[in-house]
Design an enzyme around this catalytic site. Structure first.
Site, PDB file in Angstrom:
ATOM      1  N   SER A 189       3.661 -76.371 -63.454  1.00 56.65           N
ATOM      2  CA  SER A 189       2.829 -77.073 -64.444  1.00 56.65           C
ATOM      3  C   SER A 189       3.662 -77.920 -65.406  1.00 56.65           C
ATOM      4  CB  SER A 189       1.952 -76.084 -65.242  1.00 56.65           C
ATOM      5  OG  SER A 189       1.182 -75.302 -64.363  1.00 56.65           O
ATOM      6  N   ARG A 190       4.841 -78.289 -64.992  1.00 56.96           N
ATOM      7  CA  ARG A 190       5.758 -79.122 -65.797  1.00 56.96           C
ATOM      8  C   ARG A 190       6.140 -78.465 -67.130  1.00 56.96           C
ATOM      9  NH1 ARG A 190       3.090 -83.128 -62.805  1.00 56.96           N
ATOM     10  NH2 ARG A 190       4.608 -84.417 -61.711  1.00 56.96           N
ATOM     11  N   LEU A 191       6.070 -77.135 -67.163  1.00 55.77           N
ATOM     12  CA  LEU A 191       6.502 -76.420 -68.379  1.00 55.77           C
ATOM     13  C   LEU A 191       7.985 -76.067 -68.209  1.00 55.77           C
ATOM     14  CD1 LEU A 191       3.314 -74.241 -68.919  1.00 55.77           C
ATOM     15  CD2 LEU A 191       3.940 -76.411 -70.009  1.00 55.77           C
TER      16      LEU A 191
END
Ligand code: FMN
Length: 168
Positions: free
Chosen positions: A146-148
């Site tokens: 989730s692009r975290l």
């Protein structure tokens, strides 16, 4: 690694070079001092490096920034001596980053250098040597779902390193 440099007016240029050494003294690469990067580093001795690896679904990026200095003649001679003879000849023959009016000029220059050093070792050209980036900021970036992503930055000030976590 990608190496970004800037000239005295702040115009930035990036290109790939080979990382040839990492140590307490910094990150080393070798090039022609009269190339675009060489003249930019002479005018503005700072650089940024960027590495990217894609490993089995994981992505990693490392970013490094710092001051740049030339490596010693002894260091440059030692590395130049490890290069293949063709690369040593190329270092003399190439006017790196200058305009080539006729592609045959390069072949002629290579032939001239071969003739000049025929039967003997090829010494390091005076305009060819190493640069060292002494890191003052290193960021380790790890790709996450989730692009975290995880971003850990190490910053050196007055000889001491501190670390921070950044938002992705
Ligand atoms: C994989 C790869 C490795 C390279 N390694 C070097 C290197 O170690 N030194 C170098 O001068 N150029 C290297 N080059 C060529 C540079 O990317 C660049 O074309 C050249 O140095 C001229 O750049 P400049 O005009 O910005 O000075 C490499 C290119 C690639 C694609």
């Amino acid at each position: 690694m990608t190496l970004a440099t800037a000239d005295g007016a702040g115009r930035i240029s990036a290109r790939v070079v080979l990382l040839k050494g990492v140590g307490v003294d910094g990150f080393r690469f070798y090039t022609n001092y009269e190339s675009l990067k060489g003249t930019q580093l002479a005018a503005h001795p700072r650089a940024a490096l960027c590495f990217h690896w894609k490993l089995l679904g994981e992505q990693v990026q490392v970013r490094i920034e710092g001051d740049v200095s030339k490596t010693s003649d002894d260091d440059s001679d030692a590395y130049f001596a490890t290069r293949a003879r063709g690369s040593q000849i190329g270092a003399w023959a190439s006017l790196q980053s200058q305009t080539m009016d006729d592609p045959a000029d390069l072949d002629r220059r290579v032939a001239d250098v071969e003739a000049r050093f025929a039967g003997g070792p090829v010494p390091r050209p005076p305009h060819w040597s190493g640069f060292r980036i002494v890191p003052e900021r290193i960021e380790f970036w790890k790709g996450m779902p989730s692009r975290l992503h995880v971003r850990n930055v190490y910053t050196r000030q007055d000889g001491a390193w501190t670390t921070q976590r950044l938002y992705p």
